[in-house]
Design a protein around this motif. Structure first.
Motif, PDB file in Angstrom:
ATOM      1  N   GLU A 118      19.633  10.831  33.074  1.00  0.00           N
ATOM      2  CA  GLU A 118      20.629   9.734  33.531  1.00  0.00           C
ATOM      3  C   GLU A 118      21.314  10.194  32.094  1.00  0.00           C
ATOM      4  O   GLU A 118      22.875  10.445  33.555  1.00  0.00           O
ATOM      5  N   LEU A 121      23.134  13.820  34.237  1.00  0.00           N
ATOM      6  CA  LEU A 121      24.049  13.477  35.441  1.00  0.00           C
ATOM      7  C   LEU A 121      25.410  12.892  35.182  1.00  0.00           C
ATOM      8  O   LEU A 121      25.981  12.870  36.114  1.00  0.00           O
ATOM      9  N   VAL A 122      25.171  11.605  34.005  1.00  0.00           N
ATOM     10  CA  VAL A 122      26.602  11.359  33.448  1.00  0.00           C
ATOM     11  C   VAL A 122      27.080  12.453  32.994  1.00  0.00           C
ATOM     12  O   VAL A 122      29.044  12.689  33.576  1.00  0.00           O
ATOM     13  N   CYS A 123      26.581  13.146  32.210  1.00  0.00           N
ATOM     14  CA  CYS A 123      27.510  14.233  31.125  1.00  0.00           C
ATOM     15  C   CYS A 123      28.110  15.104  32.546  1.00  0.00           C
ATOM     16  O   CYS A 123      29.264  15.234  32.609  1.00  0.00           O
ATOM     17  N   LYS A 125      28.325  14.393  35.839  1.00  0.00           N
ATOM     18  CA  LYS A 125      29.553  13.795  36.432  1.00  0.00           C
ATOM     19  C   LYS A 125      30.691  14.236  35.843  1.00  0.00           C
ATOM     20  O   LYS A 125      32.120  14.361  36.302  1.00  0.00           O
TER      21      LYS A 125
END
Lengths: 161, 753
Positions: A118, A121-123, A125
């Motif tokens: 997760e 994914l956040v980084c 995005k």
């Protein structure tokens, strides 16, 4: 002003003299500064103190102390806050926010609750959203562009003392 | 807050102020003073630069090129304060403005304190020199005082505004509770509580209406209890009227009170205010319906507006990362909540991202969805038939007389309804696993299906009610006949003159009473609400609390991990709860043109229920539930809930209107007794209370020839507004796209650099 001096002094009464007229060169170590109630709960307190210190390790003289609170206060202009926010979130101090910096920011914010996928994914995005020149790190202009459109940057990025 | 730089500058200007006051000279108006001062400082500053040649000052000059221009001006102009002409004043004013801008820029520079202090010191020194030079020309510093006062007032005003905002937020009921729930459970669970709070607000208004305009006037100004037959407990029931069991069932004294329709007298105007009771009753009934519709539609419209505007999530993840932490937080509990809410919000955003990246086999998905819908339809059809069958049977039983059947057969309908209500939603849940929707969409489907199921519930309820109403009306005819014979028998013993028979005094309790079907309807509704509430609370306590206690304590001595596997802690059932809330509201609100109309106490009961629900469910959620596995963001607008509420309101208005228009009111109870239709009260008011021309106007207005074109006009207006709003939305989307391309274009040259 007196108020600030009082607060500065109560952090380390044995170090800080009452009389500042001859500008003594006293620095309070970061471990004492982060115990201030305004900064105690902030996940970025270490970074804030490091950013405003002259030696980069977090030892704040009185001037630095005043600097810190005046930059973070309510009436401080947006540009100034943006500059300092960039410095705070730039953990490795290379004037760019790279993926490592993003990861560290995220982990501090979520206290490690997110799984590694997760986090990745956040980084990814975030980088994708804000990186306009495509060098897979955020320069100051990318950061500024992103923050200028943020609706609650000013109201959240302020400390009242 | 102290903004030090600003204060330093003001401190220095205050000092100048004091010096100037000491040297009183010719007076001029405050503006000119300020301009002169400012210009003087600028001139001195520029001259000082030349003189000192410090690197600092040169640095400043390099950055503000305007200074050069002023310097040249200064050398030309011979400054004699008394003889400053208007264009020189203009230059002074300009110079002051530049000075102000300089200070602003200085504030915005990330220089360390030392540098800023030095610059300011230079500026201050120069201004002192200027003052000494021009002291003769400068007058009293009154303007400065005023300015300082204004600045202080502005600061105080800002502080006041901030405090007021905080106060307003603190005033919103339950705001802290909901924020806490939101930070731990996500916005979808919180949206249920926000919806609950909104319902509470609406019911409060309805309660004020019914209480203030219906219950209080009758209680205060109407004839008191026991004076007329409809207001007294009949002799036969008097012994048991105070029993708790009877009161709990809303019989006895509860029935013969302002709580129910039957108590109200049909006297046209009561009390010294000449309060038109029947009119008020009717209008309040209509008003509650109208208000509910209006509020729901207004909320939907507002939500639709907001969702269009705040839709900019071009930097969603970045904003969450860099601007979500509130630096003002100093309290450890608030910090915990904030961490939880940030984590939840990240999880929500991650889920959205994952869902949008999913790309499965579209055909398989479609097939599965069709299959799931088919299964659900079968379920619904089956349950519909079951309900119909059971209702038919119970009608047969009722005709036979209820005593001849067992307990199960008597309560068959209720039991079947409850069982269906328990098991079908679980079945739907299992079926929806086939469909693989985004959790928010899955929730909406689930809500829709349970809604369809509950429609069956509604259907049985209405059928049962209608049957009872018809029964009572039959009874009424018989009793009317009986009453005439009874009255005749009363006069048998006395002198039967044609016109002046002495009034026979009879105790009101002894008068034979007609069955009051309206009160009966009101009672049914109240009983339904109560039993529903009780069921909810009991399932909450048993299902959630007991389960949590068992899991927590048995876990120590059980073979497998109770907390991780079955049964584990329960998740908050958003759909079930929301539906329960909506249905109850629908029953109050308009079903309750049947509900609140026939039992004015219903909004009050509902408020009590919502109040208790709020606290109980908040506690239960925090204590016994765990956050859902997949946390999703509620569609911020809650339009879906609103739409469902609207549908229910509409569906419930239909039977209500039917009863009001077709069934004549009971002949001896309620405010409309004696009339042919309930809405005759309007007619009566128009005839008697308003001047004659009003009645004429009304009769013209209700002419079909006028009404039909009006309806046509409204339909056309709706169509026009709809098409303009659609075109605005499209224009909005186009503009957004343009904005995005412009931003990208403006940054690509930077990339090249």
């Amino acid at each position: 002003m007196k108020l600030l001096h009082g607060r500065y002094r109560e952090l380390a009464p044995h170090l800080v003299p009452l009389d500042y007229t001859n500008n003594p060169d006293i620095r309070v170590p970061p471990t004492l500064i982060v115990t201030m109630p305004e900064l105690k709960e902030n996940p970025f307190r270490d970074r804030i103190v490091e950013t405003f210190s002259e030696d980069g390790h977090g030892n704040l003289s009185f001037n630095d102390f005043v600097d810190m609170f005046s930059a973070l206060c309510e009436t401080s202009p947006r540009e100034l806050k943006t500059i300092y926010a960039f410095k705070i979130y730039d953990f490795n101090r290379d004037n760019f926010i790279c993926k490592e910096d993003l990861k560290k920011t995220l982990n501090k914010l979520t206290k490690g609750e997110l799984s590694p996928e997760e986090v990745l994914l956040v980084c990814d995005k975030s980088m994708e959203e804000a990186d306009l020149d495509g060098d897979s790190k955020l320069s100051f202009s990318d950061f500024e562009n992103m923050v200028s459109k943020a609706p609650d940057f000013l109201s959240n990025f302020h400390v009242r003392i | 807050t102290t903004f030090l730089l600003g204060e330093e500058i003001e401190v220095s200007t205050f000092q100048e102020e004091r010096e100037r006051e000491r040297h009183r000279a010719k007076r001029s108006d405050s503006d000119r003073e300020r301009r002169k001062r400012g210009n003087g400082r600028r001139k001195r500053a520029s001259r000082a630069e030349e003189g000192k040649g410090e690197s600092q000052a040169r640095h400043d000059r390099r950055e503000k090129g305007r200074r050069k221009r002023t310097r040249q001006d200064n050398e030309e102009v011979e400054v004699r304060p008394e003889s400053l002409s208007s264009e020189e004043l203009e230059k002074l004013k300009e110079a002051v403005d530049e000075r102000k801008k300089l200070i602003q820029v200085l504030r915005g520079k990330p220089w360390p304190m030392k540098k800023k202090c030095v610059t300011l010191w230079i500026l201050k020194k120069e201004s002192q020199e200027f003052v000494e030079k021009y002291e003769g020309a400068l007058g009293k510093g009154k303007g400065r005082k005023l300015y300082a006062y204004k600045v202080m007032m502005t600061k105080k005003w800002m502080k006041f505004q901030r405090d007021f905002e905080n106060f307003k937020t603190a005033c919103i009921p339950w705001e802290m509770k909901i924020k806490e729930i939101e930070s731990h459970f996500g916005s979808s669970v919180a949206s249920y509580f926000i919806f609950l709070r909104w319902m509470y607000g609406i019911n409060m208004i309805l309660f004020c209406l019914t209480f203030g305009l219906v219950m209080v006037p009758e209680a205060l100004m109407g004839r008191p209890y026991g004076t007329i037959p409809r207001k007294t407990v009949p002799r036969a029931e008097a012994t048991s009227a105070m029993d708790f069991a009877v009161l709990w069932d809303f019989g006895g004294y509860a029935q013969y009170s302002v709580l129910f329709y039957g108590y109200y007298n049909n006297q046209r105007a009561i009390g010294w205010l000449k309060f038109r009771m029947p009119l008020s009753y009717f209008l309040v009934g209509v008003g509650t319906v109208a208000y509910s519709y209006m509020v729901v539609i207004r909320t939907m419209a507002r939500n639709a507006n907001e969702s269009g505007v705040g839709d900019d999530n071009s930097f969603n993840f970045n904003w969450k990362m860099f601007t979500s932490w509130d630096y003002l937080i100093g309290n450890p509990e608030t910090a915990d909540n904030k961490f939880a809410s940030i984590t939840t919000s990240f999880k929500e955003a991650i889920l959205e991202e994952q869902e949008s990246r999913k790309d499965d086999n579209i055909h398989l998905t479609r097939f599965l969805r069709v299959l799931a819908n088919f299964l659900v339809l079968c379920c619904l059809a089956g349950s519909g038939y079951l309900i119909y069958f059971v209702v038919r049977r119970s009608q047969k039983f009722a005709l036979d007389g209820l005593e001849n059947h067992s307990w199960w057969e008597r309560n068959e309908v209720n039991m079947v309804m409850s069982l269906l209500g328990m098991f079908c939603p679980m079945l739907f849940d299992v079926i929806s696993a086939l469909e693989n929707y985004h959790p928010r969409v899955a929730l909406q489907w689930q809500l829709g299906r349970i809604f369809a199921l509950f429609l069956g519930n509604l259907y049985t309820f209405i059928i049962a009610l209608m049957d009872e109403i018809n029964l009572k009306r039959e009874e009424e005819k018989i009793i009317k006949f009986n009453i005439t014979t009874w009255e005749a028998s009363l006069y048998n013993g006395t002198v039967s003159e044609n016109s002046t028979a002495p009034p026979v005094t009879i105790q009101p309790a002894d008068v034979p009473r007609g069955p009051c079907w309206e009160t009966m309807v009101g009672q049914e509704f109240v009983r339904l609400i109560i039993s529903d509430t009780m069921t909810t609370y009991i399932t909450l306590l048993i299902g959630d609390f007991l389960r949590a206690v068992l899991v927590r304590f048995l876990n120590y001595c059980w073979c497998w991990d109770l907390e991780a596997g079955f049964p584990s802690y329960s998740e908050f059932d958003v759909s079930g709860n929301v539906l329960g809330l909506i249905f109850n509201q629908g029953m109050i609100c308009t079903f309750s043109q049947m509900g609140a109309f026939y039992a004015p106490c219903l909004p009050a009961l509902n408020i009590l229920r919502l109040h208790v629900s709020m606290y109980l469910q908040c506690w239960a959620v925090m204590c016994c539930n765990v956050p859902q596995e997949r946390v999703f963001k509620a569609s911020g607008s809650n339009n879906f809930y609103m739409a469902m509420l609207l549908v229910i309101l509409f569906l419930s208005t239909l039977p209500a209107i039917y009863t009001i228009v077709t069934i004549p009111p009971s002949f001896d109870c309620g405010p409309f007794s004696g009339k042919q239709h309930m809405f005759d009260v309007i007619q009566e008011t128009l005839e008697l209370d308003f001047p004659a021309w009003f009645g004429k106007v009304f009769s013209y207005a209700s002419n079909p020839g006028l009404v039909l074109p009006f309806i046509l006009l409204m339909v056309l207006a709706i169509y026009y507004l709809q098409s303009t709003s659609k075109s605005y939305k499209e224009a909005n989307v186009e503009l957004k796209k343009k904005l995005q391309t412009v931003t990208q274009i403006s940054f690509s040259p930077l990339a090249l650099m």
